[in-house]
Design a protein around this motif. Sequence first.
Motif, PDB file in Angstrom:
ATOM      1  N   GLY A  11      15.222 -14.646  -4.258  1.00  0.00           N
ATOM      2  CA  GLY A  11      14.730 -14.733  -5.627  1.00  0.00           C
ATOM      3  C   GLY A  11      13.830 -13.531  -5.894  1.00  0.00           C
ATOM      4  O   GLY A  11      13.278 -12.917  -4.973  1.00  0.00           O
ATOM      5  N   PHE A  12      13.677 -13.196  -7.182  1.00  0.00           N
ATOM      6  CA  PHE A  12      12.932 -11.990  -7.527  1.00  0.00           C
ATOM      7  C   PHE A  12      11.479 -12.051  -7.080  1.00  0.00           C
ATOM      8  O   PHE A  12      10.962 -11.118  -6.480  1.00  0.00           O
ATOM      9  CB  PHE A  12      12.999 -11.723  -9.039  1.00  0.00           C
ATOM     10  CG  PHE A  12      12.037 -10.662  -9.473  1.00  0.00           C
ATOM     11  CD1 PHE A  12      12.251  -9.335  -9.121  1.00  0.00           C
ATOM     12  CD2 PHE A  12      10.894 -10.980 -10.178  1.00  0.00           C
ATOM     13  CE1 PHE A  12      11.347  -8.350  -9.487  1.00  0.00           C
ATOM     14  CE2 PHE A  12       9.990 -10.009 -10.550  1.00  0.00           C
ATOM     15  CZ  PHE A  12      10.220  -8.692 -10.209  1.00  0.00           C
ATOM     16  N   ARG A  13      10.796 -13.135  -7.394  1.00  0.00           N
ATOM     17  CA  ARG A  13       9.360 -13.201  -7.105  1.00  0.00           C
ATOM     18  C   ARG A  13       9.069 -13.093  -5.614  1.00  0.00           C
ATOM     19  O   ARG A  13       8.177 -12.360  -5.200  1.00  0.00           O
ATOM     20  CB  ARG A  13       8.752 -14.468  -7.687  1.00  0.00           C
ATOM     21  CG  ARG A  13       8.732 -14.438  -9.198  1.00  0.00           C
ATOM     22  CD  ARG A  13       8.093 -15.686  -9.767  1.00  0.00           C
ATOM     23  NE  ARG A  13       8.309 -15.767 -11.182  1.00  0.00           N
ATOM     24  CZ  ARG A  13       7.407 -15.423 -12.096  1.00  0.00           C
ATOM     25  NH1 ARG A  13       6.248 -14.983 -11.720  1.00  0.00           N
ATOM     26  NH2 ARG A  13       7.691 -15.533 -13.378  1.00  0.00           N
ATOM     27  N   ARG A  18       7.437  -9.798  -0.948  1.00  0.00           N
ATOM     28  CA  ARG A  18       7.761  -9.248   0.383  1.00  0.00           C
ATOM     29  C   ARG A  18       7.749  -7.727   0.374  1.00  0.00           C
ATOM     30  O   ARG A  18       7.326  -7.095   1.334  1.00  0.00           O
ATOM     31  CB  ARG A  18       9.130  -9.744   0.842  1.00  0.00           C
ATOM     32  CG  ARG A  18       9.145 -11.181   1.272  1.00  0.00           C
ATOM     33  CD  ARG A  18      10.564 -11.640   1.547  1.00  0.00           C
ATOM     34  NE  ARG A  18      10.596 -13.036   1.905  1.00  0.00           N
ATOM     35  CZ  ARG A  18      11.141 -13.511   3.009  1.00  0.00           C
ATOM     36  NH1 ARG A  18      11.726 -12.689   3.853  1.00  0.00           N
ATOM     37  NH2 ARG A  18      11.115 -14.781   3.261  1.00  0.00           N
ATOM     38  N   GLN A  19       8.246  -7.129  -0.715  1.00  0.00           N
ATOM     39  CA  GLN A  19       8.235  -5.670  -0.805  1.00  0.00           C
ATOM     40  C   GLN A  19       6.811  -5.138  -0.815  1.00  0.00           C
ATOM     41  O   GLN A  19       6.510  -4.131  -0.158  1.00  0.00           O
ATOM     42  CB  GLN A  19       8.960  -5.217  -2.084  1.00  0.00           C
ATOM     43  CG  GLN A  19      10.446  -5.460  -2.063  1.00  0.00           C
ATOM     44  CD  GLN A  19      11.129  -4.636  -0.989  1.00  0.00           C
ATOM     45  OE1 GLN A  19      11.044  -3.422  -0.980  1.00  0.00           O
ATOM     46  NE2 GLN A  19      11.815  -5.298  -0.085  1.00  0.00           N
ATOM     47  N   LEU A  20       5.930  -5.795  -1.549  1.00  0.00           N
ATOM     48  CA  LEU A  20       4.540  -5.350  -1.591  1.00  0.00           C
ATOM     49  C   LEU A  20       3.855  -5.515  -0.233  1.00  0.00           C
ATOM     50  O   LEU A  20       3.124  -4.625   0.209  1.00  0.00           O
ATOM     51  CB  LEU A  20       3.771  -6.100  -2.679  1.00  0.00           C
ATOM     52  CG  LEU A  20       4.218  -5.819  -4.109  1.00  0.00           C
ATOM     53  CD1 LEU A  20       3.384  -6.644  -5.089  1.00  0.00           C
ATOM     54  CD2 LEU A  20       4.137  -4.352  -4.439  1.00  0.00           C
ATOM     55  N   ILE A  21       4.119  -6.618   0.433  1.00  0.00           N
ATOM     56  CA  ILE A  21       3.538  -6.837   1.760  1.00  0.00           C
ATOM     57  C   ILE A  21       4.060  -5.803   2.745  1.00  0.00           C
ATOM     58  O   ILE A  21       3.297  -5.214   3.517  1.00  0.00           O
ATOM     59  CB  ILE A  21       3.815  -8.278   2.246  1.00  0.00           C
ATOM     60  CG1 ILE A  21       3.003  -9.273   1.418  1.00  0.00           C
ATOM     61  CG2 ILE A  21       3.499  -8.424   3.733  1.00  0.00           C
ATOM     62  CD1 ILE A  21       3.378 -10.722   1.654  1.00  0.00           C
ATOM     63  N   GLU A  22       5.380  -5.571   2.722  1.00  0.00           N
ATOM     64  CA  GLU A  22       5.969  -4.585   3.635  1.00  0.00           C
ATOM     65  C   GLU A  22       5.428  -3.181   3.369  1.00  0.00           C
ATOM     66  O   GLU A  22       5.094  -2.443   4.296  1.00  0.00           O
ATOM     67  CB  GLU A  22       7.485  -4.579   3.489  1.00  0.00           C
ATOM     68  CG  GLU A  22       8.174  -3.581   4.387  1.00  0.00           C
ATOM     69  CD  GLU A  22       9.676  -3.526   4.169  1.00  0.00           C
ATOM     70  OE1 GLU A  22      10.270  -2.489   4.520  1.00  0.00           O
ATOM     71  OE2 GLU A  22      10.259  -4.512   3.665  1.00  0.00           O
ATOM     72  N   SER A  23       5.312  -2.812   2.114  1.00  0.00           N
ATOM     73  CA  SER A  23       4.834  -1.466   1.803  1.00  0.00           C
ATOM     74  C   SER A  23       3.382  -1.290   2.220  1.00  0.00           C
ATOM     75  O   SER A  23       3.000  -0.237   2.732  1.00  0.00           O
ATOM     76  CB  SER A  23       5.014  -1.163   0.321  1.00  0.00           C
ATOM     77  OG  SER A  23       4.175  -1.982  -0.461  1.00  0.00           O
ATOM     78  N   HIS A  24       2.569  -2.312   2.041  1.00  0.00           N
ATOM     79  CA  HIS A  24       1.175  -2.179   2.459  1.00  0.00           C
ATOM     80  C   HIS A  24       1.027  -2.222   3.981  1.00  0.00           C
ATOM     81  O   HIS A  24       0.098  -1.632   4.532  1.00  0.00           O
ATOM     82  CB  HIS A  24       0.308  -3.220   1.762  1.00  0.00           C
ATOM     83  CG  HIS A  24       0.059  -2.853   0.331  1.00  0.00           C
ATOM     84  ND1 HIS A  24       0.917  -3.230  -0.672  1.00  0.00           N
ATOM     85  CD2 HIS A  24      -0.907  -2.105  -0.244  1.00  0.00           C
ATOM     86  CE1 HIS A  24       0.468  -2.745  -1.817  1.00  0.00           C
ATOM     87  NE2 HIS A  24      -0.626  -2.056  -1.586  1.00  0.00           N
ATOM     88  N   ALA A  25       1.952  -2.880   4.662  1.00  0.00           N
ATOM     89  CA  ALA A  25       1.957  -2.803   6.130  1.00  0.00           C
ATOM     90  C   ALA A  25       2.262  -1.373   6.573  1.00  0.00           C
ATOM     91  O   ALA A  25       1.675  -0.873   7.545  1.00  0.00           O
ATOM     92  CB  ALA A  25       2.976  -3.773   6.713  1.00  0.00           C
ATOM     93  N   TRP A  26       3.172  -0.692   5.860  1.00  0.00           N
ATOM     94  CA  TRP A  26       3.446   0.711   6.179  1.00  0.00           C
ATOM     95  C   TRP A  26       2.241   1.593   5.869  1.00  0.00           C
ATOM     96  O   TRP A  26       1.997   2.582   6.562  1.00  0.00           O
ATOM     97  CB  TRP A  26       4.680   1.211   5.430  1.00  0.00           C
ATOM     98  CG  TRP A  26       5.954   0.780   6.086  1.00  0.00           C
ATOM     99  CD1 TRP A  26       6.862  -0.115   5.631  1.00  0.00           C
ATOM    100  CD2 TRP A  26       6.447   1.217   7.364  1.00  0.00           C
ATOM    101  NE1 TRP A  26       7.887  -0.257   6.529  1.00  0.00           N
ATOM    102  CE2 TRP A  26       7.662   0.552   7.594  1.00  0.00           C
ATOM    103  CE3 TRP A  26       5.980   2.109   8.321  1.00  0.00           C
ATOM    104  CZ2 TRP A  26       8.411   0.750   8.748  1.00  0.00           C
ATOM    105  CZ3 TRP A  26       6.732   2.311   9.472  1.00  0.00           C
ATOM    106  CH2 TRP A  26       7.922   1.633   9.680  1.00  0.00           C
TER     107      TRP A  26
END
Length: 132
Positions: A11-13, A18-26
């Motif tokens: 789902g979009f939300r 998940r994209q925001l969490i993954e990007s901030h982990a990077w």
Amino acid sequence: MGTIEGIRKHGFRKWYERQLIESHAWLVTLLLAVLMMAAGLEALSFRDGPLEVLFDAAIVAGGAALSWVAWRRYATTMLVAEHVGHQAVCPLCERYGFRAVPPAEDGAHGTPMRLLAACARCGHRWPIDPVP
């Protein structure tokens, strides 16, 4: 998993979260790699033996390489999330968020290149371009 498959699966939300969490982990990885590079530069001394100089230089090079990879992954992940997020507003009722229409309903033959979104409030459908 690609953008379209991720949105259809979670789902979009949830995908966006998940994209925001993954990007901030990077981003955190990038900061740690820069610290690793700085520590390697601090430890680098040509008065030590050649093996220790090589080890310290390898730490600096590894930190630099990891910094580059982490920066590219952070920037790419944030760019895709921002690009899809800007398209997530229903053009009719201006509700944020959408549900992905299953592949069988989007009218494409084979694997669709675009994602078809449907508003949960008014039911309007519009295409989402996942690639910036």
